[in-house]
Structure formats: C-alpha cells, structure tokens
Design a protein around this motif. Structure first.
Motif, PDB file in Angstrom:
ATOM      1  N   ILE A  59       0.876  -1.117  -0.042  1.00  0.00           N
ATOM      2  CA  ILE A  59      -0.121   0.129  -0.054  1.00  0.00           C
ATOM      3  C   ILE A  59       0.921   1.251   0.000  1.00  0.00           C
ATOM      4  O   ILE A  59       1.778   1.258   0.759  1.00  0.00           O
ATOM      5  N   ALA A  60       0.680   2.167  -0.967  1.00  0.00           N
ATOM      6  CA  ALA A  60       1.549   3.364  -1.099  1.00  0.00           C
ATOM      7  C   ALA A  60       0.878   4.303  -0.264  1.00  0.00           C
ATOM      8  O   ALA A  60      -0.242   4.378   0.304  1.00  0.00           O
ATOM      9  N   ALA A  61       1.512   5.493  -0.156  1.00  0.00           N
ATOM     10  CA  ALA A  61       1.171   6.587   0.707  1.00  0.00           C
ATOM     11  C   ALA A  61      -0.123   7.215   0.067  1.00  0.00           C
ATOM     12  O   ALA A  61      -0.869   7.624   0.878  1.00  0.00           O
ATOM     13  N   ASP A  62      -0.577   7.077  -1.073  1.00  0.00           N
ATOM     14  CA  ASP A  62      -1.528   7.587  -1.595  1.00  0.00           C
ATOM     15  C   ASP A  62      -2.896   6.835  -1.569  1.00  0.00           C
ATOM     16  O   ASP A  62      -4.017   6.974  -1.902  1.00  0.00           O
ATOM     17  N   GLY A  63      -2.527   5.508  -0.947  1.00  0.00           N
ATOM     18  CA  GLY A  63      -3.633   4.649  -0.895  1.00  0.00           C
ATOM     19  C   GLY A  63      -3.576   3.434  -1.923  1.00  0.00           C
ATOM     20  O   GLY A  63      -4.532   2.543  -1.886  1.00  0.00           O
ATOM     21  N   GLU A  64      -3.159   3.891  -3.126  1.00  0.00           N
ATOM     22  CA  GLU A  64      -3.010   2.889  -4.234  1.00  0.00           C
ATOM     23  C   GLU A  64      -2.260   1.400  -3.534  1.00  0.00           C
ATOM     24  O   GLU A  64      -1.433   1.551  -2.731  1.00  0.00           O
ATOM     25  N   TRP A  65      -2.699   0.403  -4.184  1.00  0.00           N
ATOM     26  CA  TRP A  65      -2.470  -0.865  -3.748  1.00  0.00           C
ATOM     27  C   TRP A  65      -2.445  -1.946  -4.547  1.00  0.00           C
ATOM     28  O   TRP A  65      -3.035  -1.811  -5.528  1.00  0.00           O
ATOM     29  N   THR A  66      -1.576  -3.051  -4.303  1.00  0.00           N
ATOM     30  CA  THR A  66      -1.598  -4.127  -5.083  1.00  0.00           C
ATOM     31  C   THR A  66      -1.248  -5.392  -4.326  1.00  0.00           C
ATOM     32  O   THR A  66      -0.916  -5.348  -3.256  1.00  0.00           O
ATOM     33  N   ARG A  67      -1.744  -6.618  -4.740  1.00  0.00           N
ATOM     34  CA  ARG A  67      -1.806  -7.769  -4.118  1.00  0.00           C
ATOM     35  C   ARG A  67      -1.068  -8.905  -4.659  1.00  0.00           C
ATOM     36  O   ARG A  67      -1.240  -9.078  -5.876  1.00  0.00           O
ATOM     37  N   ARG A  68      -0.306  -9.850  -4.209  1.00  0.00           N
ATOM     38  CA  ARG A  68       0.396 -10.921  -4.868  1.00  0.00           C
ATOM     39  C   ARG A  68       0.714 -12.037  -3.536  1.00  0.00           C
ATOM     40  O   ARG A  68       0.713 -11.673  -2.585  1.00  0.00           O
ATOM     41  N   VAL A  69       0.571 -13.254  -4.275  1.00  0.00           N
ATOM     42  CA  VAL A  69       0.748 -14.498  -3.505  1.00  0.00           C
ATOM     43  C   VAL A  69       2.264 -14.608  -3.239  1.00  0.00           C
ATOM     44  O   VAL A  69       3.071 -14.888  -4.258  1.00  0.00           O
ATOM     45  N   VAL A  70       2.593 -14.647  -1.806  1.00  0.00           N
ATOM     46  CA  VAL A  70       4.176 -14.871  -1.718  1.00  0.00           C
ATOM     47  C   VAL A  70       4.371 -16.016  -0.583  1.00  0.00           C
ATOM     48  O   VAL A  70       5.719 -16.226  -0.430  1.00  0.00           O
ATOM     49  N   GLY A  71       3.489 -16.288   0.279  1.00  0.00           N
ATOM     50  CA  GLY A  71       3.851 -17.006   1.258  1.00  0.00           C
ATOM     51  C   GLY A  71       4.187 -16.070   2.452  1.00  0.00           C
ATOM     52  O   GLY A  71       4.858 -15.093   2.285  1.00  0.00           O
ATOM     53  N   GLU A  72       4.084 -16.652   3.597  1.00  0.00           N
ATOM     54  CA  GLU A  72       4.333 -15.643   4.878  1.00  0.00           C
ATOM     55  C   GLU A  72       5.788 -15.392   4.985  1.00  0.00           C
ATOM     56  O   GLU A  72       6.188 -14.213   5.274  1.00  0.00           O
ATOM     57  N   ARG A  73       6.596 -16.300   4.933  1.00  0.00           N
ATOM     58  CA  ARG A  73       8.071 -15.991   5.014  1.00  0.00           C
ATOM     59  C   ARG A  73       8.588 -15.233   3.885  1.00  0.00           C
ATOM     60  O   ARG A  73       9.445 -14.515   4.080  1.00  0.00           O
ATOM     61  N   GLY A  74       8.101 -15.408   2.677  1.00  0.00           N
ATOM     62  CA  GLY A  74       8.669 -14.908   1.817  1.00  0.00           C
ATOM     63  C   GLY A  74       8.002 -13.132   1.635  1.00  0.00           C
ATOM     64  O   GLY A  74       8.806 -12.364   1.157  1.00  0.00           O
ATOM     65  N   ALA A  75       6.747 -13.069   2.359  1.00  0.00           N
ATOM     66  CA  ALA A  75       6.355 -11.561   2.561  1.00  0.00           C
ATOM     67  C   ALA A  75       7.282 -10.817   3.165  1.00  0.00           C
ATOM     68  O   ALA A  75       7.846  -9.628   2.992  1.00  0.00           O
ATOM     69  N   ARG A  76       7.581 -11.490   4.437  1.00  0.00           N
ATOM     70  CA  ARG A  76       8.398 -10.795   5.522  1.00  0.00           C
ATOM     71  C   ARG A  76       9.878 -10.493   5.057  1.00  0.00           C
ATOM     72  O   ARG A  76      10.422  -9.695   5.035  1.00  0.00           O
TER      73      ARG A  76
END
Length: 120
Positions: A59-76
């Motif tokens: 989520i960017a500062a202006d609220g624009e967002w994107t979502r992807r599957v990466v797995g929990e450890r991968g996200a962190r």
C-alpha cells in the motif's frame, strides 16, 4: 531451488527473496518494481485462506495498492529486502488511506459510466 521454494520455507536458507530463479520470480520482480515506482509503501501480510496462500498487499502513501501471493516467510523477507515496513493485517487492519483510495476509484468509475451513458 526456485524462488517460491524460498518463500515457502524451503530447505535452503540465505540469499535475497528478490533473486531470480526458477519458479514464480515474476511476483517478486513485480513487487520490487511497484515499490520502486510508488512512495511510502508498506507491506501488509494477509493470512492463508481456503482459496489462496498467504498474500502480501503493498500500500502506497496515496492508498494505491497491489496484492500478490508470496507465502508468509516470503512476504517478510521481501519486505526486508525492499526495506519497507511489514505488518500483520490480522493485528493492524488495513490503513484508512487504502479504503479512501478504493472509495475515490468507485466514484471515478461511476462518473465515467454516467458520462459514457450520457453520450449515447
């Protein structure tokens, strides 16, 4: 070892989550580029559901967002590699700026539809 193996906690350790490899490196490259082209980006980790694996929402500062599957450890790991803050959405919820962005987009789509229908 593929990139998703690292995201899902494969046997090998170390290295960068952004390093290309076999498997689905497209998500990591896409997210890295998204962070590069947006300001004030934060990562929100969403839990696994019956439909999807663990996902990350950027989520960017202006609220624009994107979502992807990466797995929990991968996200962190990805958030660490990109040097952005990471939050657990179950604990923090989504930021108001994301909801405000979605509301603005709904209004814009409605106005565009009304304008297009008025031109008929």
């Amino acid at each position: 070892m593929g990139l998703l193996d690292r995201f899902r906690g494969g046997v090998a350790r170390g290295g960068s989550a952004l390093r290309a490899g076999s498997g689905n490196g497209e998500n990591a490259r896409y997210l890295a580029e998204w962070v590069r082209t947006h300001s004030g980006v934060e990562a929100y980790v969403e839990p696994k559901t019956t439909v999807t694996d663990v996902t990350v929402v950027l989520i960017a500062a202006d609220g624009e967002w994107t979502r992807r599957v990466v797995g929990e450890r991968g996200a962190r790991r990805l958030a660490g590699d990109l040097r952005i803050p990471v939050y657990d959405v179950r604990k923090t919820g989504y930021p108001q700026r994301m909801r405000d962005h979605d509301a603005r987009k709904r209004i814009e789509r409605k106005r565009a539809l009304e304008r297009d229908l008025g031109e008929l």
